[in-house]
Enzyme design. Sequence first.
Site, mmCIF file in Angstrom:
data_model
loop_
_atom_site.group_PDB
_atom_site.id
_atom_site.type_symbol
_atom_site.label_atom_id
_atom_site.label_comp_id
_atom_site.label_asym_id
_atom_site.label_seq_id
_atom_site.Cartn_x
_atom_site.Cartn_y
_atom_site.Cartn_z
ATOM 1 N N ALA A 151 14.446 18.639 -33.947
ATOM 2 C CA ALA A 151 13.819 18.483 -32.641
ATOM 3 C C ALA A 151 13.774 19.840 -31.955
ATOM 4 O O ALA A 151 14.761 20.281 -31.376
ATOM 5 C CB ALA A 151 14.616 17.489 -31.799
ATOM 6 N N GLY A 166 22.888 22.393 -44.362
ATOM 7 C CA GLY A 166 23.749 22.375 -45.539
ATOM 8 C C GLY A 166 23.895 20.972 -46.100
ATOM 9 O O GLY A 166 23.872 20.763 -47.320
ATOM 10 N N GLY A 171 25.268 12.059 -24.308
ATOM 11 C CA GLY A 171 24.773 10.738 -24.687
ATOM 12 C C GLY A 171 25.623 9.625 -24.106
ATOM 13 O O GLY A 171 26.699 9.858 -23.543
ATOM 14 N N TYR A 185 19.069 27.442 -23.906
ATOM 15 C CA TYR A 185 18.372 26.318 -24.553
ATOM 16 C C TYR A 185 17.175 26.825 -25.357
ATOM 17 O O TYR A 185 17.006 26.468 -26.528
ATOM 18 C CB TYR A 185 17.914 25.322 -23.480
ATOM 19 C CG TYR A 185 17.245 24.087 -24.025
ATOM 20 C CD1 TYR A 185 17.955 23.168 -24.794
ATOM 21 C CD2 TYR A 185 15.904 23.819 -23.757
ATOM 22 C CE1 TYR A 185 17.352 22.021 -25.279
ATOM 23 C CE2 TYR A 185 15.288 22.674 -24.241
ATOM 24 C CZ TYR A 185 16.008 21.781 -25.003
ATOM 25 O OH TYR A 185 15.406 20.642 -25.490
ATOM 26 N N ASN A 227 28.492 13.195 -30.235
ATOM 27 C CA ASN A 227 29.811 13.485 -29.671
ATOM 28 C C ASN A 227 29.937 12.971 -28.231
ATOM 29 O O ASN A 227 30.981 13.135 -27.605
ATOM 30 C CB ASN A 227 30.129 14.987 -29.737
ATOM 31 C CG ASN A 227 29.241 15.819 -28.825
ATOM 32 O OD1 ASN A 227 28.256 15.324 -28.268
ATOM 33 N ND2 ASN A 227 29.571 17.093 -28.673
#
Length: 324
Positions: free
Chosen positions: A115, A103, A37, A146, A33
């Site tokens: 990860a 799913g 990134g 986190y 998204n």
Amino acid sequence: MKKVLITGAAGFLGSHLCDRFIKEGFHVIGMDNLITGDLKNIEHLFKLKHFEFYHHDVTKFVHVPGKLDYILHFASPASPIDYLKIPIQTLKVGSLGTHNLLGLAKEKKARILIASTSEVYGDPLIHPQNEEYYGNVNTIGPRGVYDEAKRFQESITMAYHTYHGLEIRIARIFNTYGPRMRLNDGRVVPAFIGQALRGEDLTVFGDGSQTRSFCYVDDQIEGIYRLLSSDYIYPVNIGNPNEITIRDFAEEIIKLTGTKQKIIYKELPINDPLQRQPDITKAKEVLNWEPKISRTEGMKRTLEYFKSLSKEELYKSEHRDFKK
């Protein structure tokens, strides 16, 4: 041709995974998204026939047409600067995002690798950390968003295995560094190198006696690839056990960059782990894996990458304004 979905594909590790799976002859679907990134990490792949990219948030329903053999779930903010600014999104990608991808894996009968992180151990009370250690995490502390997202991610992934028979793999990733890290992401390797290149003093939090163990990205990707290909369903530490204090690491960076800055000290952030070193006995036994690239060599390669950045990137103080 085997088909793999890699979430967080435009991130640091995700982009290197895309490269590796393309090299291994896979059809790669990257998904991101772009909240943390950057498309420049994978733009060299766009011209390839066997790479496609979906701009999508995995906390929403995930659909991929056709067959799917593997899923690697690497979507998540991973630096404290990011997940302290977007705590709810961090929790959602570890919970709702993982649920959606599990799913999808169930529907496609695909093997999924998640990860996880050394942060599931929190501020550890044993040293080095092995996979049987349950951790020491403050659930309501600032870093808990986190840590707990990743701990939940492990739990729901294992539940899908025990209840649905899903093929799962769990990588507990320790401090990793290399090209494509963001200079302003707050982690110690880009922070120190960025400060050195800008002529700033190097900032050490606490007294610098806390330790980290740094794994070069190529070694990390090799470990993840081997874990995906293995038959082992339980968590595996993937990291470099070569431990160093942050104070000594700052001195190494000053020597590497040939700069003359001094080291300044600031208060240690709350719940910041004082020790971090993986016990990689399991990775050696199960995966026949251990890191090969020394910190000296890895840091040289990383420095060359950061030196190649534009002046604008070198001086950019913030990745994104998350208030929007």
